[in-house]
Design a protein around this motif. Structure first.
Motif, PDB file in Angstrom:
ATOM      1  N   TYR A  25      -5.583  -0.702  -6.590  1.00 31.68           N
ATOM      2  CA  TYR A  25      -6.913  -0.471  -6.047  1.00 31.68           C
ATOM      3  C   TYR A  25      -6.835   0.698  -5.067  1.00 31.68           C
ATOM      4  N   ALA A  26      -7.735   1.613  -5.169  1.00 33.21           N
ATOM      5  CA  ALA A  26      -7.854   2.670  -4.172  1.00 33.21           C
ATOM      6  C   ALA A  26      -8.636   2.111  -2.985  1.00 33.21           C
ATOM      7  N   LEU A  27      -7.981   2.033  -1.803  1.00 29.58           N
ATOM      8  CA  LEU A  27      -8.610   1.386  -0.648  1.00 29.58           C
ATOM      9  C   LEU A  27      -9.873   2.108  -0.204  1.00 29.58           C
ATOM     10  N   LEU A  28      -9.940   3.408  -0.435  1.00 31.80           N
ATOM     11  CA  LEU A  28     -11.154   4.132  -0.065  1.00 31.80           C
ATOM     12  C   LEU A  28     -12.362   3.638  -0.843  1.00 31.80           C
ATOM     13  N   GLU A  29     -12.105   3.072  -2.038  1.00 31.49           N
ATOM     14  CA  GLU A  29     -13.212   2.645  -2.887  1.00 31.49           C
ATOM     15  C   GLU A  29     -13.512   1.163  -2.754  1.00 31.49           C
ATOM     16  N   ARG A  30     -12.718   0.419  -1.971  1.00 33.01           N
ATOM     17  CA  ARG A  30     -12.947  -1.015  -1.812  1.00 33.01           C
ATOM     18  C   ARG A  30     -13.832  -1.265  -0.601  1.00 33.01           C
ATOM     19  N   ASP A  31     -14.768  -2.200  -0.735  1.00 33.09           N
ATOM     20  CA  ASP A  31     -15.641  -2.538   0.383  1.00 33.09           C
ATOM     21  C   ASP A  31     -14.952  -3.556   1.289  1.00 33.09           C
ATOM     22  N   SER A  32     -15.587  -3.838   2.449  1.00 37.26           N
ATOM     23  CA  SER A  32     -14.984  -4.738   3.441  1.00 37.26           C
ATOM     24  C   SER A  32     -14.854  -6.156   2.918  1.00 37.26           C
ATOM     25  N   GLU A  33     -15.777  -6.589   2.054  1.00 36.80           N
ATOM     26  CA  GLU A  33     -15.702  -7.941   1.504  1.00 36.80           C
ATOM     27  C   GLU A  33     -14.446  -8.099   0.638  1.00 36.80           C
ATOM     28  N   SER A  34     -14.115  -7.069  -0.165  1.00 42.73           N
ATOM     29  CA  SER A  34     -12.902  -7.122  -0.983  1.00 42.73           C
ATOM     30  C   SER A  34     -11.661  -7.165  -0.099  1.00 42.73           C
ATOM     31  N   LEU A  35     -11.684  -6.378   0.988  1.00 45.98           N
ATOM     32  CA  LEU A  35     -10.535  -6.375   1.887  1.00 45.98           C
ATOM     33  C   LEU A  35     -10.378  -7.727   2.581  1.00 45.98           C
ATOM     34  N   GLN A  36     -11.490  -8.349   2.937  1.00 44.55           N
ATOM     35  CA  GLN A  36     -11.435  -9.676   3.544  1.00 44.55           C
ATOM     36  C   GLN A  36     -10.823 -10.681   2.571  1.00 44.55           C
ATOM     37  N   LEU A  37     -11.122 -10.517   1.267  1.00 46.37           N
ATOM     38  CA  LEU A  37     -10.565 -11.391   0.246  1.00 46.37           C
ATOM     39  C   LEU A  37      -9.051 -11.196   0.153  1.00 46.37           C
ATOM     40  N   PHE A  38      -8.614  -9.950   0.235  1.00 45.25           N
ATOM     41  CA  PHE A  38      -7.177  -9.685   0.258  1.00 45.25           C
ATOM     42  C   PHE A  38      -6.513 -10.359   1.460  1.00 45.25           C
ATOM     43  N   LEU A  39      -7.182 -10.302   2.634  1.00 43.11           N
ATOM     44  CA  LEU A  39      -6.614 -10.882   3.857  1.00 43.11           C
ATOM     45  C   LEU A  39      -6.444 -12.390   3.757  1.00 43.11           C
ATOM     46  N   SER A  40      -7.192 -13.031   2.853  1.00 49.42           N
ATOM     47  CA  SER A  40      -7.105 -14.481   2.718  1.00 49.42           C
ATOM     48  C   SER A  40      -5.825 -14.928   2.021  1.00 49.42           C
ATOM     49  N   VAL A  89       0.858  -1.176   0.000  1.00 52.48           N
ATOM     50  CA  VAL A  89       0.000   0.000   0.000  1.00 52.48           C
ATOM     51  C   VAL A  89       0.894   1.225   0.000  1.00 52.48           C
ATOM     52  N   VAL A  90       0.676   2.104  -0.949  1.00 52.16           N
ATOM     53  CA  VAL A  90       1.417   3.356  -1.032  1.00 52.16           C
ATOM     54  C   VAL A  90       0.411   4.492  -1.055  1.00 52.16           C
ATOM     55  N   ARG A  91       0.386   5.274   0.063  1.00 50.01           N
ATOM     56  CA  ARG A  91      -0.523   6.421   0.203  1.00 50.01           C
ATOM     57  C   ARG A  91      -1.949   6.051  -0.165  1.00 50.01           C
ATOM     58  N   GLY A  92      -2.415   4.980   0.412  1.00 49.45           N
ATOM     59  CA  GLY A  92      -3.808   4.593   0.273  1.00 49.45           C
ATOM     60  C   GLY A  92      -4.137   3.800  -0.964  1.00 49.45           C
ATOM     61  N   VAL A  93      -3.137   3.496  -1.792  1.00 54.50           N
ATOM     62  CA  VAL A  93      -3.383   2.733  -3.019  1.00 54.50           C
ATOM     63  C   VAL A  93      -2.732   1.367  -2.871  1.00 54.50           C
ATOM     64  N   LEU A  94      -3.529   0.314  -3.009  1.00 56.85           N
ATOM     65  CA  LEU A  94      -3.040  -1.051  -2.914  1.00 56.85           C
ATOM     66  C   LEU A  94      -2.516  -1.483  -4.274  1.00 56.85           C
ATOM     67  N   GLU A  95      -1.217  -1.803  -4.348  1.00 57.66           N
ATOM     68  CA  GLU A  95      -0.591  -2.298  -5.567  1.00 57.66           C
ATOM     69  C   GLU A  95      -0.389  -3.805  -5.416  1.00 57.66           C
ATOM     70  N   GLN A  96      -1.007  -4.567  -6.310  1.00 56.18           N
ATOM     71  CA  GLN A  96      -1.018  -6.025  -6.183  1.00 56.18           C
ATOM     72  C   GLN A  96      -0.532  -6.665  -7.470  1.00 56.18           C
ATOM     73  N   ARG A  97       0.332  -7.666  -7.343  1.00 58.47           N
ATOM     74  CA  ARG A  97       0.798  -8.463  -8.469  1.00 58.47           C
ATOM     75  C   ARG A  97       0.219  -9.865  -8.334  1.00 58.47           C
ATOM     76  N   THR A  98      -0.498 -10.280  -9.392  1.00 55.06           N
ATOM     77  CA  THR A  98      -1.200 -11.562  -9.377  1.00 55.06           C
ATOM     78  C   THR A  98      -0.631 -12.460 -10.463  1.00 55.06           C
ATOM     79  N   LYS A  99      -0.364 -13.701 -10.120  1.00 55.99           N
ATOM     80  CA  LYS A  99       0.140 -14.675 -11.076  1.00 55.99           C
ATOM     81  C   LYS A  99      -1.012 -15.535 -11.574  1.00 55.99           C
ATOM     82  N   LEU A 100      -1.176 -15.543 -12.925  1.00 53.77           N
ATOM     83  CA  LEU A 100      -2.174 -16.391 -13.565  1.00 53.77           C
ATOM     84  C   LEU A 100      -1.472 -17.562 -14.223  1.00 53.77           C
ATOM     85  N   GLN A 101      -2.004 -18.738 -14.083  1.00 51.73           N
ATOM     86  CA  GLN A 101      -1.479 -19.925 -14.744  1.00 51.73           C
ATOM     87  C   GLN A 101      -2.578 -20.593 -15.553  1.00 51.73           C
TER      88      GLN A 101
END
Length: 661
Positions: free
Chosen positions: A541-556, A461-473
């Protein structure tokens, strides 16, 4: 009129023979040099270079005869060389004015194919003789249109009448009764004859002549070269695959002599490239339209119009060929000598035919320009876009010749029998191409495409923005079944997409569009292999715009750092607190709305009661209690709303200043 036609024919005949004798005399005077075609260079851009060479003696002139459509290319490209000290004089030829312009210069314009009525209009003021019901002589006064009513149909049609000024006065003659007329003015008659001759010459597609002059002393070598329109030369191949030894590649060039003279012992060169070429009208004079000057008076009367403003891996390892047929290829190679040698000329490549060639006019020839053994490996190539079930028989060809192989059709012979047809694109020396020519029905291929698996590999997270790298196979499974009796070398093609990385297996090679996987199939066996690829996707992702369900998914995601987990958990908890305050506010607002409704009911009932009644007094007491409760509810709602606002501002501040990995 018959006399006019007879006179016109006689004039044309005399002029035609006059022109013939004139050119005969000129030719006799000038044709001291004859330069036959000595070299022809053919390109794949619709043109050819014609070279004529020979010797002249002293001052010499020659006539270069070309068809009119060839004149523009000749005037654009013509080169003359006197090799032994002579010089070239200016080239002369008869220019050709646009036909419409020449016709427009005559007293009577025939360019637009005028009707009888229109022609007579253009002869106003000209004495003529008219043969109708009577023969009359006079001067054309006018041609008018008169409406005539048909008594049977009741419809009106238009008839043309000729008004002729005669010695007896003006006579009106319906044109439909005119049998013929002739012009009595000799000058106008001459103009009409000349206009008709010009029209006839406009249909002439005979040859045009350029006069070439060479000035010097003694016997000298001279050369004339020019570009002319020619059909594209074409290449065809025969590929013979023997049981032992190297395959034979034989290439034949198809050349067409579309000129008007025979090629006798001509040096022919075939160029593979496509130089830029165009046609410009140089033979026909071009006249610029000059501006028209108007006197001041006219300029004031006529409004001037407004003017527009101007604005393209690894190579396969060789395997033993199991295809039959040796004697056929050897006999074919010995029977046909290779006539051409190749060389690069800049970005182009040419086949220079060493043996002089003779081709009669308007005839074609096949020239054997390639006759060499090459390296080739028999394969079966599977690509589901070409055939979903079976691979194609093919050859992986390596151009071991010193020639650039032009594109063209290939006929494949296995032993002494026909194997199939293929297409070859241009192959440079040492270039490799896979050429397919038949369907391999002994091998059957099935494909299973699995779904994509996503896994988060990193997040910060950089200044409220979540930067995520996802690997697809993704996974593609191939099953190859071989029902034949001889081994197969199969290349399986899978589309190459630049954003996907190949994990397994390693590819034998990669083209611009495909991976190629090599599989060796034994008879009556089944082979299965899997192709795994991965792709990394970076998302924000801008964390201010993400709901709690999305954040819970990130926590998984098990790859998150402890600090990241705590930060995301903090955001979730704060949002839960805000949600709790908002829910409590909504409950209090609901209670306030409920009291308001109850008060409205009580006041409605009180309006029907006596103020001294006991029930009325009870209603008054209840309203007082409710008013007290309303004040308390409004105060609590205000406090809750402030708590929600403060909590939201605090959350926003926390997220905007949050930086964690």
């Amino acid at each position: 009129m018959k006399r006019f036609i007879h006179s016109l024919r006689l004039t044309i005949l005399m002029r035609t023979y006059g022109v013939f004798w004139l050119w005969l005399c000129v030719y006799s005077a000038l044709a001291q040099a004859e330069l036959p075609i000595s070299r022809v260079v053919l390109y794949r851009s619709g043109v050819g270079y014609i070279e004529r060479s020979g010797t002249v003696n002293g001052n010499a002139r020659m006539l270069l005869s070309l068809r009119e459509p060839q004149m523009n290319d000749a005037l654009k490209s013509l080169v003359l060389i006197d090799l032994d000290g002579g010089r070239i004089e200016p080239i002369q030829y008869t220019a050709r004015d646009p036909l419409s312009r020449v016709l427009g210069s005559y007293a009577v314009n025939l360019a637009d194919n005028p009707s009888q009525a229109e022609l007579l209009k253009r002869l106003r003021g000209v004495p003529i003789e008219v043969v109708a019901q009577d023969t009359l002589r006079g001067t054309v006064l006018s041609v008018e249109e008169r409406p005539v009513r048909d008594e049977k149909s009741g419809q009106t049609r238009t008839e043309h009448w000729l008004n002729l000024m005669t010695a007896e006065g003006v006579v009106s003659i319906p044109l439909q009764t005119v049998v013929r007329f002739r012009v009595l003015d000799e000058r106008i008659q001459k103009e009409l004859e000349n206009a008709l001759l010009t029209l006839g010459s406009g249909l002439d597609t005979d040859r045009k002549t350029l006069v070439l002059a060479f000035v010097g002393r003694g016997q000298r070598r001279v050369m004339v070269g020019y570009i002319t329109e020619m059909p594209l030369w074409k290449m065809t191949y025969r590929l013979v695959i023997p049981q032992q030894g190297k395959p034979l590649l034989q290439g034949w060039a198809i050349v067409e002599n579309t000129t008007d003279e025979d090629w006798q012992n001509v040096q022919v060169t075939l160029v593979s490239g496509r130089p830029m070429s165009f046609v410009q009208n140089l033979y026909e004079p071009i006249y610029l339209k000059r501006p028209e000057y108007r006197p001041r008076l006219d300029a004031m009367l006529v409004p001037e119009p407004s003017m527009p403003t101007l604005a393209e891996g690894d190579r396969l390892r060789k395997t033993e060929s199991g295809l039959p047929g040796r004697a056929f290829g050897e006999a074919l190679q010995e029977s046909v000598p290779q006539m051409a040698v190749g060389q690069s000329i800049g970005v182009l490549f040419e086949y220079r035919v060493q043996t002089p060639v003779s081709i009669r006019r308007q005839q074609s020839a096949m020239l054997p320009v390639i006759n060499q053994t090459i390296e080739a490996v028999p394969i079966s190539l599977y690509n589901p876009s070409r055939h979903a079930q079976h691979p194609l028989f093919g050859i992986r060809l390596t151009n071991t010749t010193a020639l650039t192989l032009m594109e063209g059709p290939v006929t494949v012979y296995t032993s002494d029998s026909y194997g199939g047809d293929a297409l070859l694109d241009t192959v440079e020396p040492q270039g490799v191409r896979v050429v397919t020519y038949a369907l391999d029905t002994d091998v059957e291929v099935a494909i299973e495409v699995g779904g994509q698996i996503a896994e988060i590999v990193s997040a910060k997270v950089v200044r409220g923005v979540l930067e995520q790298r996802t690997k697809l196979q993704r996974l593609t499974r191939y099953t190859l079944r071989h029902r034949g009796v001889t081994p197969r070398l199969v290349l399986v093609e899978q589309p190459y997409e630049g954003e996907w990385t190949l994990l397994q297996p390693s590819a034998e090679e990669r083209t611009r569009e495909f991976y190629r996987f090599k599989r060796v199939l034994e008879p009556k066996k089944t082979d299965t292999f899997e192709v795994r690829e991965e792709r990394i996707i970076s998302e924000t992702y801008a964390l201010l715009e993400r709901d709690s369900e999305s954040l819970q998914l990130f926590l998984s995601n098990a790859r998150l750092s402890e600090a990241m987990r705590k930060a995301l958990q903090e955001i979730i908890e704060r949002r839960q607190q805000i949600a709790s305050l908002q829910a409590e506010t909504q409950r209090e607002q609901g209670r306030l709305k409920e009291i308001a409704g109850d008060q409205a009911r009580i006041r409605q009932n009180m309006a029907q009661l006596d103020r001294a009644s006991e029930l009325y007094k009870q209603y008054v007491q209840k309203l007082a209690q409710q008013e007290s409760e309303i004040e308390q509810l409004r105060a609590r709602i205000a406090r809750l709303q402030k708590q929600v606002s403060d909590a939201q501002q605090a959350l926003t501040h926390y997220i905007q200043n949050l930086t964690v990995e």
